[in-house]
Design a protein around this motif. Structure first.
Motif, PDB file in Angstrom:
ATOM      1  N   UNK A 125      14.635   7.399  -1.184  1.00  0.00           N
ATOM      2  CA  UNK A 125      13.524   6.659  -1.778  1.00  0.00           C
ATOM      3  C   UNK A 125      12.216   7.127  -1.155  1.00  0.00           C
ATOM      4  N   UNK A 126      11.133   7.019  -1.918  1.00  0.00           N
ATOM      5  CA  UNK A 126       9.817   7.334  -1.374  1.00  0.00           C
ATOM      6  C   UNK A 126       8.757   6.524  -2.112  1.00  0.00           C
ATOM      7  N   UNK A 127       7.602   6.372  -1.474  1.00  0.00           N
ATOM      8  CA  UNK A 127       6.498   5.648  -2.085  1.00  0.00           C
ATOM      9  C   UNK A 127       5.191   6.243  -1.574  1.00  0.00           C
ATOM     10  N   UNK A 128       4.153   6.223  -2.428  1.00  0.00           N
ATOM     11  CA  UNK A 128       2.844   6.763  -2.072  1.00  0.00           C
ATOM     12  C   UNK A 128       1.798   5.654  -2.023  1.00  0.00           C
ATOM     13  N   UNK A 129       0.742   5.923  -1.258  1.00  0.00           N
ATOM     14  CA  UNK A 129      -0.457   5.102  -1.258  1.00  0.00           C
ATOM     15  C   UNK A 129      -1.664   6.017  -1.167  1.00  0.00           C
ATOM     16  N   UNK A 140      -7.442   9.585   2.144  1.00  0.00           N
ATOM     17  CA  UNK A 140      -6.115   9.811   2.699  1.00  0.00           C
ATOM     18  C   UNK A 140      -5.038   9.432   1.681  1.00  0.00           C
ATOM     19  N   UNK A 141      -3.953  10.187   1.724  1.00  0.00           N
ATOM     20  CA  UNK A 141      -2.744   9.872   0.960  1.00  0.00           C
ATOM     21  C   UNK A 141      -1.638   9.595   1.962  1.00  0.00           C
ATOM     22  N   UNK A 142      -0.911   8.512   1.771  1.00  0.00           N
ATOM     23  CA  UNK A 142       0.229   8.216   2.636  1.00  0.00           C
ATOM     24  C   UNK A 142       1.504   8.286   1.804  1.00  0.00           C
ATOM     25  N   UNK A 192      -8.169  -1.593  -1.584  1.00  0.00           N
ATOM     26  CA  UNK A 192      -9.337  -2.461  -1.443  1.00  0.00           C
ATOM     27  C   UNK A 192      -9.776  -2.508   0.017  1.00  0.00           C
ATOM     28  N   UNK A 193     -11.031  -2.149   0.261  1.00  0.00           N
ATOM     29  CA  UNK A 193     -11.672  -2.334   1.568  1.00  0.00           C
ATOM     30  C   UNK A 193     -10.855  -1.779   2.735  1.00  0.00           C
ATOM     31  N   UNK A 194     -10.387  -0.550   2.590  1.00  0.00           N
ATOM     32  CA  UNK A 194      -9.711   0.108   3.697  1.00  0.00           C
ATOM     33  C   UNK A 194      -8.217  -0.118   3.769  1.00  0.00           C
ATOM     34  N   UNK A 195      -7.645  -0.827   2.788  1.00  0.00           N
ATOM     35  CA  UNK A 195      -6.207  -1.093   2.787  1.00  0.00           C
ATOM     36  C   UNK A 195      -5.615  -0.734   1.423  1.00  0.00           C
ATOM     37  N   UNK A 196      -4.424  -0.114   1.467  1.00  0.00           N
ATOM     38  CA  UNK A 196      -3.654   0.081   0.240  1.00  0.00           C
ATOM     39  C   UNK A 196      -2.491  -0.908   0.271  1.00  0.00           C
ATOM     40  N   UNK A 197      -2.264  -1.592  -0.861  1.00  0.00           N
ATOM     41  CA  UNK A 197      -1.276  -2.670  -0.911  1.00  0.00           C
ATOM     42  C   UNK A 197      -0.121  -2.333  -1.851  1.00  0.00           C
ATOM     43  N   UNK A 198       1.084  -2.774  -1.442  1.00  0.00           N
ATOM     44  CA  UNK A 198       2.271  -2.723  -2.297  1.00  0.00           C
ATOM     45  C   UNK A 198       2.852  -4.131  -2.420  1.00  0.00           C
ATOM     46  N   UNK A 199       3.383  -4.447  -3.578  1.00  0.00           N
ATOM     47  CA  UNK A 199       4.158  -5.662  -3.711  1.00  0.00           C
ATOM     48  C   UNK A 199       5.550  -5.444  -3.146  1.00  0.00           C
ATOM     49  N   UNK A 200       6.144  -6.490  -2.586  1.00  0.00           N
ATOM     50  CA  UNK A 200       7.468  -6.366  -2.003  1.00  0.00           C
ATOM     51  C   UNK A 200       8.569  -6.531  -3.033  1.00  0.00           C
ATOM     52  N   UNK A 201       9.731  -5.930  -2.742  1.00  0.00           N
ATOM     53  CA  UNK A 201      10.918  -6.171  -3.571  1.00  0.00           C
ATOM     54  C   UNK A 201      11.181  -7.669  -3.630  1.00  0.00           C
TER      55      UNK A 201
END
Length: 331
Positions: A125-129, A140-142, A192-201
């Motif tokens: 599995x992988x995910x980007x931000x 930046x890309x994470x 938003x404002x220096x943070x990338x957000x993901x929703x949780x499973x």
């Protein structure tokens, strides 16, 4: 004459001018739509001016940035200050400025710097931000990758890779606090404002990547989320969860995070027919939705009127984001 041209070129490329242009009141927001088609795996990226949304059905003008190897796009993140991150099924990545048509290919991801050499190791599995460091204004890309070993029957510690535009390189480290297995893909921009957000499973968690410090955080959500589905999106310059119970009829609640872990329900809509999911908000307070037959539509939360935005071949993935033209350079 050359001196004058050089002066103007230097002026419009200065960080101050670029920032003023991005925030100028005449720089109107556009709609960026990404569709990933079920049949044939083809992708489509389309940009629409604000005026289109007030008129008749959208006429999709598909656009995929060069190179042609990106004819299939599986992930679109952003825009962040007018830049878009794109990833395809062949592990190719690029940054794209639709306004200037600049494209920058990212170096390939590697794992050689970490002890992951087992022949039975597989990427599970992988995910980007994608976001901007507010202290340096660097982009930046994470990428977080989780590996499973069939022979050893073990999970490796998640591998985190962070790409920085200014250095055009990746930095890699392992992190015990976060896993791509715990989050879901966003259907719109969630930086938003220096943070990338993901929703949780699990709907009772939201996860954040601190772009400046390159660390992960876990944020609690209300217990009521446990019984609902939801998508993260931005709503009036705040992070929000568009929560819904999908059935014959669907109700949509918009919960805004006013402070970390503090969620307030701002809007409640429904029940409505033929809604598959809520995708995000438009600047007029309207809400983008995906209908039951996987078409894009605009919902008026006051009148409950749903306006379909034009026919589209059924998609596996439908993403919408608000986009403003930018002069940010990639080279």
């Amino acid at each position: 004459m050359k001196a004058v041209c050089k002066y103007w070129c230097s002026l419009i490329q200065s960080p101050t001018f670029v920032a003023k242009h991005l925030r100028h009141h005449k720089n109107q927001e556009n709609l960026l739509v990404h569709c990933y088609h079920v049949h044939g795996g083809a992708s489509a990226l389309s940009l629409f001016p604000d005026a289109y949304l007030a008129g008749t059905s959208l006429e999709y003008q598909d656009h995929i940035p060069t190179p042609t190897s990106f004819s299939t796009v599986s992930t679109v993140l952003g825009p962040v200050d007018g830049l878009v991150f794109i990833y395809n099924d062949h592990s190719l990545m690029l940054l794209w400025n639709p306004a200037t048509r600049e494209v920058k290919l990212l170096p390939p991801l590697v794992v050689s710097s970490l002890p992951l050499s087992s022949p039975s190791r597989t990427l599970y599995s992988h995910v980007f931000g994608f976001g901007k460091d507010p202290s340096t204004n660097d982009f930046k890309v994470v990428c977080v990758r989780d590996y499973w070993d069939d022979d050893l029957q073990v999970w490796y510690v998640p591998l985190v890779s962070v790409y920085t535009l200014s250095s055009h390189s990746w930095r890699q480290f392992r992190d015990y606090t976060f896993s791509s297995l715990r989050v879901v893909k966003s259907y719109t921009n969630t930086y938003l404002n220096g943070f990338y957000y993901w929703g949780g499973i699990s709907s009772c968690r939201v996860f954040a990547f601190d772009v400046r410090n390159e660390i992960f955080r876990e944020i609690r959500t209300p217990d009521t989320f446990k019984s609902m589905q939801g998508n993260l999106a931005l709503y009036n310059d705040s992070l929000a969860t568009f929560a819904y119970n999908r059935g014959t009829e669907t109700s949509v609640d918009v919960w805004v995070m006013e402070a970390e872990g503090c969620w307030i329900k701002k809007v409640s809509i429904g029940p409505l027919l033929n809604i598959r999911r809520a995708l995000g908000s438009w600047k007029t307070g309207f809400i983008f939705i995906e209908t039951g037959n996987m078409q894009l539509a605009l919902l008026n939360p006051d009148t409950k009127e749903i306006r379909h935005l034009g026919p589209r071949i059924n998609c596996y993935c439908l993403q919408v984001s608000r986009y403003k033209e930018s002069l940010v350079r990639l080279h």
